[in-house]
Write a protein that holds these residues in place. Structure first.
Motif, PDB file in Angstrom:
ATOM      1  N   LEU A  26       0.831  -1.207   0.000  1.00  0.00           N
ATOM      2  CA  LEU A  26       0.000   0.000   0.000  1.00  0.00           C
ATOM      3  C   LEU A  26       0.864   1.254   0.000  1.00  0.00           C
ATOM      4  CD1 LEU A  26      -2.709   1.449   0.213  1.00  0.00           C
ATOM      5  CD2 LEU A  26      -2.633   1.065   2.698  1.00  0.00           C
ATOM      6  N   ALA A  40       0.918   4.178  -4.887  1.00  0.00           N
ATOM      7  CA  ALA A  40       0.694   5.429  -5.631  1.00  0.00           C
ATOM      8  C   ALA A  40       1.951   5.864  -6.364  1.00  0.00           C
ATOM      9  CB  ALA A  40       0.219   6.526  -4.676  1.00  0.00           C
ATOM     10  N   ASP A  98       2.170   6.202 -10.405  1.00  0.00           N
ATOM     11  CA  ASP A  98       2.500   7.507 -10.978  1.00  0.00           C
ATOM     12  C   ASP A  98       3.713   7.438 -11.898  1.00  0.00           C
ATOM     13  OD1 ASP A  98       0.396   8.626  -9.598  1.00  0.00           O
ATOM     14  OD2 ASP A  98       1.638   9.415  -7.972  1.00  0.00           O
ATOM     15  N   ALA A 138      -7.679  -1.023   0.741  1.00  0.00           N
ATOM     16  CA  ALA A 138      -7.219   0.310   0.332  1.00  0.00           C
ATOM     17  C   ALA A 138      -6.525   0.271  -1.026  1.00  0.00           C
ATOM     18  CB  ALA A 138      -6.289   0.886   1.391  1.00  0.00           C
ATOM     19  N   ILE A 139      -5.776  -0.797  -1.283  1.00  0.00           N
ATOM     20  CA  ILE A 139      -5.114  -0.948  -2.591  1.00  0.00           C
ATOM     21  C   ILE A 139      -6.161  -1.037  -3.704  1.00  0.00           C
ATOM     22  CG2 ILE A 139      -3.791  -2.565  -4.023  1.00  0.00           C
ATOM     23  CD1 ILE A 139      -2.118  -3.160  -1.465  1.00  0.00           C
ATOM     24  N   THR A 148      -9.243  -0.052  -3.555  1.00  0.00           N
ATOM     25  CA  THR A 148      -9.972   1.221  -3.605  1.00  0.00           C
ATOM     26  C   THR A 148      -9.211   2.250  -4.427  1.00  0.00           C
ATOM     27  OG1 THR A 148     -11.049   0.834  -1.469  1.00  0.00           O
ATOM     28  CG2 THR A 148     -10.893   3.121  -2.215  1.00  0.00           C
ATOM     29  N   GLU A 149      -7.884   2.311  -4.235  1.00  0.00           N
ATOM     30  CA  GLU A 149      -7.067   3.255  -4.988  1.00  0.00           C
ATOM     31  C   GLU A 149      -7.088   2.928  -6.482  1.00  0.00           C
ATOM     32  OE1 GLU A 149      -4.500   6.443  -5.872  1.00  0.00           O
ATOM     33  OE2 GLU A 149      -5.735   6.004  -4.115  1.00  0.00           O
ATOM     34  N   LYS A 183     -10.394   4.072  -7.802  1.00  0.00           N
ATOM     35  CA  LYS A 183     -10.408   5.529  -7.892  1.00  0.00           C
ATOM     36  C   LYS A 183      -9.708   6.009  -9.161  1.00  0.00           C
ATOM     37  CE  LYS A 183      -9.055   7.529  -4.163  1.00  0.00           C
ATOM     38  NZ  LYS A 183      -8.171   8.144  -3.129  1.00  0.00           N
ATOM     39  N   ARG A 184      -8.666   5.282  -9.549  1.00  0.00           N
ATOM     40  CA  ARG A 184      -7.908   5.665 -10.744  1.00  0.00           C
ATOM     41  C   ARG A 184      -8.480   5.054 -12.023  1.00  0.00           C
ATOM     42  NH1 ARG A 184      -1.991   6.957  -9.846  1.00  0.00           N
ATOM     43  NH2 ARG A 184      -1.756   7.456  -7.628  1.00  0.00           N
TER      44      ARG A 184
END
Length: 234
Positions: free
Chosen positions: A103, A107, A111, A144-145, A147-148, A151-152
């Motif tokens: 996690l 990001a 990126d 959370a992973i 979810t991210e 989101k992307r």
């Protein structure tokens, strides 16, 4: 039901082997494994066409102690090619990573990609279980992973692990449902046990009795690749 018991037995054997020779995270990152430290090294190259797939996990994804062309990512790329799918598969496995480690680097790694992936495979949690970390924390981190990624706008696929009975019934009851529960919650496909068909087969493992050798990676990939191909074909 029989298949579930078989996988459960595999997970017991896995932890028995790991208990005898479990490495620390530092010991699990030899120089030979530097090819897998993060997703940006290979992904920095622009991708003109084809699908972009990222395999995001721990040593089982990283190709621990294998040659650079023998790990899960390159073999998956070859398997997809044989199925007529042109794909660039990025190795984002890091040996010794827990779900919290994954996690923390997600990001930054995303990126650093040249473009948004068409699919991210997530394979974390085995080291959490080995260390007896809180299943609730593991669930939260993988949640959370995913979810991210949602989101992307990045499609995901989850590959699972199972707790050993040696961890106790309470631990198993909390850990084992993590993967099916989160796959259902996020609407992502699940491959229930990444080492299915390999763990316990000495001819398919490295001398440590834990990680797949090149033949083991081939067997794993042959089982996982059809699910990956289906997702990329959507």
């Amino acid at each position: 039901m029989a298949n579930g018991f078989r996988l459960y037995g595999f997970s017991l054997l896995l932890v028995q082997l790991l208990a005898a020779c479990s490495p620390t995270k530092q010991e699990a990152l030899p120089a030979a494994d530097n090819n897998a430290v993060n997703m940006t090294a290979k992904a920095a190259q622009p991708i003109a066409d084809g699908k972009l797939v990222v395999v995001f996990g721990d040593s089982l994804y990283a190709g621990y102690n294998l040659q650079q062309d023998q790990g899960f990512a390159p073999i998956l790329e070859q398997a997809l090619s044989k199925q007529g799918i042109k794909a660039h598969v990025v190795n984002a496995g890091v040996s010794g990573d827990t779900s919290a480690d994954g996690l923390a680097r997600l990001a930054f790694g995303l990126d650093g990609l040249s473009r948004k992936p068409d699919l991210v495979l997530v394979g974390l949690g085995g080291n959490d279980m080995l260390r007896g970390l809180s299943p609730q924390a593991t669930r939260s981190n993988i949640d959370a992973i995913l979810t991210e990624l949602t989101k992307r706008g990045i499609p995901a696929m989850l590959t699972g692990m199972m707790a050993s009975p040696n961890m106790g019934p309470d631990y198993a009851a909390a850990f084992n449902p993590i993967y099916p529960d989160l796959a259902k919650k996020h609407g992502v496909p699940l491959y229930p046990f990444f080492l299915d068909g390999v763990i316990g087969e000495r001819s398919l493992l490295l001398p440590d009795g834990i990680h797949p050798n090149p033949q083991g990676v081939q067997r794993i990939t042959a089982k996982v690749a059809p699910s990956v191909a289906r997702q990329l074909g959507k």
